[in-house]
Design a protein around this motif. Structure first.
Motif, PDB file in Angstrom:
ATOM      1  N   CYS A  76       1.371  -1.234  -0.285  1.00 28.20           N
ATOM      2  CA  CYS A  76       0.230   0.401  -0.144  1.00 28.20           C
ATOM      3  C   CYS A  76       0.751   1.078   0.315  1.00 28.20           C
ATOM      4  N   TYR A  77       0.567   2.004  -0.632  1.00 26.18           N
ATOM      5  CA  TYR A  77       0.996   4.055  -0.805  1.00 26.18           C
ATOM      6  C   TYR A  77       0.974   4.230   0.124  1.00 26.18           C
ATOM      7  N   LEU A  78       2.413   4.939   0.945  1.00 28.19           N
ATOM      8  CA  LEU A  78       2.322   5.512   2.521  1.00 28.19           C
ATOM      9  C   LEU A  78       1.143   7.161   1.990  1.00 28.19           C
ATOM     10  N   ASN A  79       0.335   7.158   1.234  1.00 25.37           N
ATOM     11  CA  ASN A  79      -0.759   8.581   1.583  1.00 25.37           C
ATOM     12  C   ASN A  79      -1.937   8.594   2.721  1.00 25.37           C
ATOM     13  N   HIS A  80      -2.564   9.171   2.583  1.00 28.11           N
ATOM     14  CA  HIS A  80      -3.279  10.179   3.894  1.00 28.11           C
ATOM     15  C   HIS A  80      -3.993   8.968   3.994  1.00 28.11           C
ATOM     16  N   LEU A  81      -4.975   8.628   3.255  1.00 27.26           N
ATOM     17  CA  LEU A  81      -6.584   7.620   3.166  1.00 27.26           C
ATOM     18  C   LEU A  81      -5.728   6.796   4.296  1.00 27.26           C
ATOM     19  N   ASN A  82      -4.534   6.419   3.692  1.00 26.56           N
ATOM     20  CA  ASN A  82      -3.832   5.147   4.364  1.00 26.56           C
ATOM     21  C   ASN A  82      -3.800   5.155   5.519  1.00 26.56           C
ATOM     22  N   LEU A  83      -3.087   6.216   5.643  1.00 22.99           N
ATOM     23  CA  LEU A  83      -2.855   6.459   7.160  1.00 22.99           C
ATOM     24  C   LEU A  83      -4.150   7.276   8.364  1.00 22.99           C
ATOM     25  N   GLN A 146      -1.228  18.899   6.676  1.00 22.96           N
ATOM     26  CA  GLN A 146      -1.552  17.614   6.814  1.00 22.96           C
ATOM     27  C   GLN A 146       0.369  16.561   6.318  1.00 22.96           C
ATOM     28  N   LYS A 147       0.499  17.275   5.223  1.00 23.04           N
ATOM     29  CA  LYS A 147       1.785  16.759   4.820  1.00 23.04           C
ATOM     30  C   LYS A 147       2.972  16.438   5.964  1.00 23.04           C
ATOM     31  N   VAL A 148       2.870  17.808   6.796  1.00 19.21           N
ATOM     32  CA  VAL A 148       3.630  17.368   7.732  1.00 19.21           C
ATOM     33  C   VAL A 148       3.416  16.803   8.716  1.00 19.21           C
ATOM     34  N   LEU A 149       1.944  17.107   8.789  1.00 17.11           N
ATOM     35  CA  LEU A 149       1.847  15.685  10.335  1.00 17.11           C
ATOM     36  C   LEU A 149       1.902  14.040   9.930  1.00 17.11           C
ATOM     37  N   ASP A 150       1.528  13.808   8.313  1.00 18.10           N
ATOM     38  CA  ASP A 150       1.612  12.602   8.137  1.00 18.10           C
ATOM     39  C   ASP A 150       3.020  12.276   7.915  1.00 18.10           C
TER      40      ASP A 150
END
Length: 499
Positions: A76-83, A146-150
């Motif tokens: 799976c991708y390291l993207n926001h949805l998956n996180l 969001q990018k910083v937190l993710d």
């Protein structure tokens, strides 16, 4: 199957393409999650029932039967949805409230430093603020809240970290920025009212001061609360006389009004508990103990519940280098600030521009009984570029020369005494000696403040000239990257002697 079985199976059948981070594996019932590194990227690997894996974005690697249950193995991708899905399953991946305890912020401009930062915290009873970025930094790195937190949370997952951590929306100046940070899940908010702090008081005559003072709403009521009041701190008496009180009110009144507006927004909009830091450090005005006292008493009187206060302490606090000033004088004045904080209670002192200020850490820790917050950012970036110098000297030379070309433009927003003439001629520095440039103040500041120009520079086709290559070197030499960075941050932490 257990965690060990899962890792052994993955290694047996997929080690030709991926290397699992064994420390990252987590389980929920019979579902397993871990991170793996391929040739070009990292991925979340899931061993779980298909009805669960189908919720995650990625591609199936295989399906198998284990203990009579059907398991899908999905990359799976390291993207926001998956996180977001992962955080629902594992709540410890959500940032949390810190409160009045020792804490340390590790700003990460590239978004790949958290595993190294966590290594540095091992064995230290210090609350880590792992997601920390200012609005200015995000503009220069082309990132967002969001990018910083993710990125920080993915780093926690990679490291297998299950402890608490914070997320600091740093140097926020308006309610719009606060709202965006709240919506993304930040738990700490550093409100910077410096745009509302007057820095020209010393240049004004008595008539001008009186005129400004009389224009302040409720100035007479505020004056009645403090005029003539004295406070004994560390054997020294602090007194609000007419002149000093007027100057302090003029300097900080509008800034305090702004803080109150921000606080009222946060208490009404954010439902969960949060840390609030008030930052008055980014101003030419050194915060006197009397001004410190006024700021805190006024904030408390107005009902502002804050955990951290960042003052402009005595001395010269420049980015990425050691403290400049008389350490003994700093210690004497800081002891008053620390005593004030202890006497009033309910908050801790915060040190901004805290990177590499090794001479003052023991003082800061001792005088506050370790109830303090230290904020760093650029020093992690410097360690990462140092690794570039060690592992790809040609790329570093390109970056260095580009930084020299952009230094005058980029220095405008910083307080610096950098002298480029003191930086060694790059043509006379061997590849093996490049890393030693990061021991020299002028070289450090050259790279420190030009990070935005370096990371944003593109060619005529819109392709990044340096950014992608920087990430690739640090990806390829991850072990060295993590080692150099964790050792450097650890050097900061061990000097907080009583923690």
């Amino acid at each position: 199957m257990n965690k060990q079985d899962i890792l052994q199976y993955f290694d047996k059948y997929h080690s030709d393409r991926y290397k699992a981070y064994s420390s990252s594996i987590m389980s929920e019932k019979d579902n397993y999650f871990f991170m793996a590194k391929g040739d070009k990227e990292k991925n979340l690997i899931i061993f779980a029932a298909p009805d669960l894996t189908n919720k995650f974005e990625g591609e199936n690697l295989e399906e198998k039967i284990a203990d009579e249950n059907k398991l899908a193995i999905k990359k799976c991708y390291l993207n926001h949805l998956n996180l977001s899905l992962l955080r629902e399953i594992f709540p410890h991946l959500n940032p949390s409230f810190c409160g009045i305890r020792a804490s340390f912020g590790t700003g990460d401009r590239l978004g790949i430093a958290t595993p190294a930062h966590l290594q540095a915290f091992l064995g230290k009873d210090i609350f880590p603020i792992l997601a920390q970025q200012s609005v200015r930094e995000m503009a220069r790195t082309e990132r967002n809240w969001q990018k910083v937190l993710d990125d920080a949370i993915w780093g926690c997952f990679e490291a297998g970290y299950e402890g608490p951590f914070g997320a600091d929306a740093d140097h926020v100046k308006n309610i719009k920025e606060l709202k965006e940070a709240v919506d993304c899940g930040f738990t700490m908010f550093t409100v910077d009212p410096s745009d509302f702090i007057r820095n020209d008081i010393e240049k004004l005559g008595k008539q001008e001061l009186d005129q400004l003072y009389n224009q302040i709403p409720n100035c007479k009521e505020i004056k009645k609360l403090y005029l003539g009041k004295s406070y004994k701190v560390n054997g020294k008496e602090l007194i609000f006389d007419d002149q000093s009180l007027k100057e302090i009110i003029i300097t900080y009144s509008e800034a305090l009004n702004h803080v109150l507006r921000c606080y009222e927004f946060l208490t009404g909009y954010k439902k969960e508990k949060f840390d609030l830091e008030i930052s008055v450090d980014e101003t030419p005005t050194v915060t006197s103990p009397l001004a410190h006292l006024f700021i805190v008493l006024e904030l408390h009187r107005r009902g502002v519940d804050f955990q951290n206060l960042a003052l402009h302490f005595l001395g010269d606090w420049q980015k990425g280098i050691e403290y400049i000033g008389n350490v003994e004088e700093f210690a004497r004045e800081f002891s008053l600030h620390a005593a004030l904080s202890k006497s009033i209670g309910g908050y801790k002192l915060s040190l901004h521009t805290g990177s590499d200020k090794f001479s003052v850490y023991p003082i800061f820790s001792r005088e506050t009984d370790s109830f303090c917050h230290i904020k760093t950012a650029g020093t992690s970036w410097l360690e990462e570029v140092k690794v570039i110098a060690m592992k790809n000297p040609a790329l570093y030379r390109e970056i260095h020369r580009f930084a020299l070309e952009n230094f005058e433009k980029d220095r405008a927003s910083y307080n610096l005494t950098t002298d480029l003439s003191r930086i060694p001629n790059l043509d006379e520095v061997s590849d093996n000696e490049l890393a030693s440039l990061f021991k020299q103040n002028d070289s450090r500041q050259l790279i420190h403040i030009t990070y935005g120009s370096i990371l944003k520079d593109k060619d005529d086709r819109g392709k990044y000239i340096y950014k992608d290559r920087i990430y690739k070197v640090l990806f390829d030499y991850e072990e060295e990257h993590y080692r150099e960075l964790s050792n450097h941050i650890r050097r900061h932490l061990v000097l907080l002697v009583s923690i």
